[in-house]
Each structure stands twice: as C-alpha cells, then as structure tokens.
Design an enzyme around this catalytic site. Structure first.
Site, mmCIF file in Angstrom:
data_model
loop_
_atom_site.group_PDB
_atom_site.id
_atom_site.type_symbol
_atom_site.label_atom_id
_atom_site.label_comp_id
_atom_site.label_asym_id
_atom_site.label_seq_id
_atom_site.Cartn_x
_atom_site.Cartn_y
_atom_site.Cartn_z
ATOM 1 N N HIS A 121 36.774 76.216 81.456
ATOM 2 C CA HIS A 121 36.429 76.102 82.950
ATOM 3 C C HIS A 121 36.268 75.753 83.526
ATOM 4 O O HIS A 121 36.869 74.709 85.084
ATOM 5 C CB HIS A 121 35.402 77.334 83.695
ATOM 6 N N ASP A 151 36.589 80.749 76.799
ATOM 7 C CA ASP A 151 36.554 79.320 77.726
ATOM 8 C C ASP A 151 35.788 78.557 76.483
ATOM 9 O O ASP A 151 35.316 77.520 76.999
ATOM 10 C CB ASP A 151 35.251 80.034 78.516
ATOM 11 N N GLY A 223 27.752 70.437 86.043
ATOM 12 C CA GLY A 223 27.398 70.056 84.823
ATOM 13 C C GLY A 223 27.373 69.396 83.440
ATOM 14 O O GLY A 223 27.748 68.879 82.945
ATOM 15 N N ASN A 224 26.405 70.422 83.146
ATOM 16 C CA ASN A 224 26.678 70.594 81.796
ATOM 17 C C ASN A 224 27.505 71.205 81.081
ATOM 18 O O ASN A 224 27.481 71.768 79.576
ATOM 19 C CB ASN A 224 24.731 71.088 81.317
ATOM 20 N N SER A 225 28.197 71.753 82.064
ATOM 21 C CA SER A 225 29.149 72.747 81.297
ATOM 22 C C SER A 225 29.619 71.587 80.065
ATOM 23 O O SER A 225 30.051 71.556 80.594
ATOM 24 C CB SER A 225 30.501 73.348 82.338
ATOM 25 N N GLY A 281 39.908 96.372 62.876
ATOM 26 C CA GLY A 281 40.459 98.170 63.289
ATOM 27 C C GLY A 281 40.296 99.213 63.152
ATOM 28 O O GLY A 281 40.719 99.974 63.072
#
Length: 470
Positions: A121, A151, A223-225, A281
């Site tokens: 993101h 992500d 901003g840490n992402s 499965g």
C-alpha cells in the site's frame, strides 16, 4: 502548671529507665540471621535470574538500534489520480486534470545490492518512486514485484556500493512478551526507533481469516508502514504494516507482517517473478458456527477439519474429516490464523508434518503442499472453486462451481452475479468441477462475451435461474 510539667517529665523518665532495665537484664539475646549460599530455600540470588533482572542482558536497545537504523529507508510515492469532473468540464467535453498525490512510508534494505522490502500500500499506483537512505542520499526506485494479499512489495535501487542491511530473523520463534523495536520513517524524519513488546501473534484484522499479524505495543505512526520490527539482536522479525486507531495515529497497538512470510514473498518474486501459493487441502470449521456448536468442537484446542479437498496433498496423505490439527512441524496450532500464517511461508511441493488428533490418538502425517491452481480456476474475470460434498448434499445441488472472487462488473451490474453465486451451466453444458471451467477458458479465452449463449446459476437465496443471451 509547673507541677503538671514536673509530673509529666518524671513519668517519662521512669518509663525510659524501666524499658532500659528490661532490655539489659531480662530480654534473651537475639543473633542476626545471615543468608547462606547453601540455603535450601527455593528463592534464587538475583544475580542468577539473568533473564528477568539483569538489565544489560534484558534489552540492549542501543546495539539493536545501531544495527538497524541505517538499513531503514524513507519511501516517497507520487501517484496520479483523476479529479472530480466539474460542470465546465462536462459542458466543454474536457477531461478533468490529473491530481498528483504524495504518499510516504518506510522500507527495509534486505540485500546489499539494493533490494528493499516495503508494504504494497506504500507504493500502490505510483507514478514516481524514490528512496532516501538514512544518510540523506536519494535514489530512484523500481518496483520488482508485489503481493496485495500479504501487503508486501519489493523495490530495487541502483548504487555503486554495498548498502547496510537488516538480517532476517525467525518470526516463528518470536515470543509474546519479548522486547522488540519498531524502526521506521514517520513524519518524514530520519530513521526513528520506538520500543515495546510482542502483545500477540497470528492476529487477523479483517475477520476474513486471511491475515496473520504480529501485534506489538511499540509506537507506530503514519510513515512507519513498511518499516522494520526487530528483536533485541537486531534481526528482522516483521514488516510494520498497520495500526489500530480511531484517530489515525498510534493509540496502543500496531501490527506487522511476520518476517518468515515477508522473506518467502521476497524470494518468490526474485526467483519466480510471482507468488508461489500452496495449500494444505482442507477446509476448517469456524468455531463460532452453528455446526461447530452442534458437533461440540467450540472449545477444542486446534482446528477441526470439516472437509478434505479432492486430489489434494491432504487427501493423498490420508487426512480425514473430523481430524483435529494440533501442530504443523514445530508450530502449535490453536486457531485458523496459526495454520494460515505458517502455510503462507510454504510453497507447492514442500512437505509439512501435520500432527492430528483422531479418535483420541495422536498421529503425525507428512503432507505435500499442493498448488492452489488445482482448487480454483479463473474465467470471465471471476475465480471459481469446487463445491464440497457437504454443501451439495445440504442444499441438494447436483453439480456446479462457486464464484469465490469476481471482477466482472458487467455480470454484476446486469444480472447481479457476484461472489457466492453458483454456476451450474454455461452454454447448456453442465459444470461439474473447475476442470470444466478450465476447458472453457482454453476454448474461448478472453472472448467469452462473444461466445456466451446461456448461463444457469443459483443465487445466494438458493433460487435457480437461467439467462439466454441473444
């Protein structure tokens, strides 16, 4: 007045003399008790309880921070979006002006040649992408690959020198209560370090049971992402991804993609160019469902196998409906997110030792991970999956496949056909399994609309319908 004062002083003096005489002449002698190294007491000297009380060993934040900050970068993303069309645009037939948006985040250098892991993101819809190192040098960045489901994205910058890196740790070995550092680039600052502990593992924020986050109470802000979650050895155990907040800022909990998942995605992108998804499965019974309550498995420790998929590695290995999965390799399984998180680190053809409880007996069964392609097929901008035998019997459905995902806006807008619908016939041909869907895809390819003559389906209310296209 003088008589009263004299009486008080005499009384006090008499009390002191009496107490002194008792202590000196009557009280037995008391020797001080000294703790001995040979004492059999279960209490331990504090210098022996290193893991709890030795501050220097407990949390060497300085060493961990020093080994991490220079390998965490600032990521700047310039994306392009369309502005809303005005009345003037509509009147003069103009296209609205594009809007440029600036997004920022963090990234972690994991290879000295310039490979960086960040969040999908952070770099989504990028028009221009740049990376700034902790020494303020800025480079253009290239997107090597991304996986929206986990992500995770991989970037590459070109440099003439080897870059500092954060080494991968084993997120499976991370423990609740363990000290961790969150290192990122919030508020467009240089690398910033915050500390906390691991609060929980295998967290799912969506309720879809598709995520398996590490939860911490280390302060993480916008901003840490894409930044690093490291242990006190400076090893990468997670990629900071999300916060739980009603304000948009940190209020107590943050979430990171486990490093074992991030490393697997990174290696898949570099080695294969795409994500190698594998499946065990089996279908797992939701503990909160009515069926779980009826079977009395709501309180079990482990996950209950409600269905074994045909032709899967689980079926070939001998897993059965009713088995309770307790462990995968060395990982304890108490809920579905534990199982899902560990399987995300595996590829097709990997072998996993599955420990199950069956008829009050523990069995360990090696299962070969199957490719996800045998369980789903894509056609008409939709993903299809086979119906389980239980669903067919319960709803009296002789044949058909279920739509698990749909990007077909035409069918949705015109006929309401979307996720959860069951397709039973296409062009008067019975659809028995996803193999039939694969054959139609080979026959028609992307030109299905030109060749679509009829479609029979069952909607979410169990109503059977058929549409004829002229």
């Amino acid at each position: 007045m003088k008589k009263i004062l004299t009486l008080v002083l005499v009384s006090a003096l008499g009390g002191i003399l009496t107490l002194g005489a008792y202590k000196l002449l009557l009280e037995p002698e008391q020797k001080p008790i000294i703790a001995s190294n040979h004492n059999t007491s279960t209490y331990l000297p504090t210098n022996h309880v290193k893991s709890i009380y030795n501050v220097e060993e407990k949390a060497n934040f300085v060493a961990a921070a020093e080994s991490t900050v220079n390998a965490v970068v600032h990521v700047k993303n310039v994306s392009v979006g369309s502005s809303q069309m005005s009345i003037q645009d509509l009147f003069f037939g103009r296209n609205p002006n594009p809007q440029y948006r600036l997004g920022t985040g963090s990234g972690v250098i994991v290879d000295p040649s310039g490979y960086i892991i960040t969040n999908n993101h952070v770099i989504k819809n990028s028009k221009e992408l740049s990376v700034t190192l902790n020494n303020n040098k800025t480079y253009e960045a290239e997107i090597i690959g991304a996986d929206p489901e986990t992500d995770i994205a991989v970037l590459k910058i070109e440099t003439d020198e080897d870059l500092p890196v954060v080494n991968f740790g084993d997120s499976d070995q991370a423990q609740i209560g363990e000290w961790v550092l969150a290192v990122g680039n919030p508020f467009n600052l240089t690398s910033t370090v915050t500390a906390g502990i691991i609060s929980a593992k295998s967290r799912d924020l969506t309720g879809s049971r598709s995520q398996s986050f590490i939860q911490t109470d280390a302060a993480v802000n916008p901003g840490n992402s894409g930044g690093a979650l490291v242990n006190t050895n400076g090893e990468l155990i997670g990629i900071n991804t999300a916060i739980s907040s009603q304000t948009g800022s940190y209020v107590g909990y943050s979430f990171a993609v486990p490093s074992n998942i991030a490393r697997k995605i990174f290696m898949d992108i570099l080695e294969y160019g795409n994500i190698q998804n594998g499946v065990l499965g089996v279908s797992i019974l939701n503990k909160n469902s009515e069926e779980a309550k009826e079977l009395g498995v709501n309180e079990i420790e482990g996950v209950y196998v409600s269905e074994v998929t045909r032709k899967s590695g689980a079926e070939k290995a001998g897993l059965k409906k009713g088995d309770i999965i307790k462990k995968l390799d060395h990982i304890e399984i108490s809920k579905f997110e534990d199982l899902k998180g560990y399987l995300k680190t595996k590829r097709p053809k990997d072998v996993v030792n599955v420990k199950v409880l069956r008829d009050e007996e523990f069995l360990t069964i090696p299962v070969t991970i199957s490719n996800i392609d045998i369980f789903s097929a894509e056609f008409m901008d939709m993903e299809f999956k086979d119906l389980s035998t239980d669903v067919k019997d319960k709803h009296n459905i002789p044949h058909g496949v279920r739509i698990s995902k749909s990007n077909n806006k035409w069918l949705k807008n015109n006929l309401g056909i979307t996720e959860g619908y069951i397709i039973t016939k296409i062009n008067d041909k019975k659809i028995e399994s996803i193999q039939d869907i694969s054959k139609l895809k080979e026959k028609y390819g992307d030109d299905y609309l030109e060749n679509l003559k009829s479609l029979a389906f069952i909607n979410r209310y169990g109503e059977k319908k058929e549409v004829i296209f002229k």
